[in-house]
Enzyme design. Structure first.
Site, PDB file in Angstrom:
ATOM      1  CG  LEU A 195     118.340 -27.183 -49.744  1.00 43.88           C
ATOM      2  CD1 LEU A 195     117.647 -25.878 -49.983  1.00 43.88           C
ATOM      3  CD2 LEU A 195     119.118 -27.389 -48.400  1.00 43.88           C
ATOM      4  CG  HIS A 196     114.350 -33.139 -50.236  1.00 45.56           C
ATOM      5  ND1 HIS A 196     113.216 -32.455 -50.093  1.00 45.56           N
ATOM      6  CD2 HIS A 196     114.783 -32.851 -51.250  1.00 45.56           C
ATOM      7  CE1 HIS A 196     112.641 -32.144 -51.204  1.00 45.56           C
ATOM      8  NE2 HIS A 196     113.758 -32.132 -52.027  1.00 45.56           N
ATOM      9  CB  ALA A 197     115.566 -35.438 -44.638  1.00 43.25           C
TER      10      ALA A 197
END
Length: 89
Positions: free
Chosen positions: A14-16
């Site tokens: 759950l990044h960018a």
């Protein structure tokens, strides 16, 4: 209160981009949604900062909770989003 578990499918976790798409989907639901990793606190799922601080990598199981009209359907849709590799799209 409705509750669901989901396994993060995106390769980057759950990044960018996956986090941004997920936050947008949560905000469209118009009900409060929280997200947590095992043993962690419930965080605001509609906050990009909360998601980035969650440290949810590929394969991490998270718990989503929501309350209000349409909570069950909203969580079903959000789980489907998390369990899709959003990096591949």
């Amino acid at each position: 209160m409705a509750e669901r578990q989901a396994t993060i499918a995106s390769a980057s976790g759950l990044h960018a981009r996956p986090a941004k798409l997920f936050v947008q989907a949560v905000q469209e639901k118009k009900i409060p949604v929280t997200i947590a990793v095992a043993g962690g606190p419930d965080l605001n799922a509609g906050s990009i900062l909360s998601l980035m601080g969650l440290g949810a990598a590929h394969g991490t199981v998270v718990t989503l909770k929501a309350d209000g009209d349409g909570a069950e359907q909203a969580l079903d849709e959000l789980v489907a989003l998390l369990e899709t590799d959003l990096d591949a799209e």
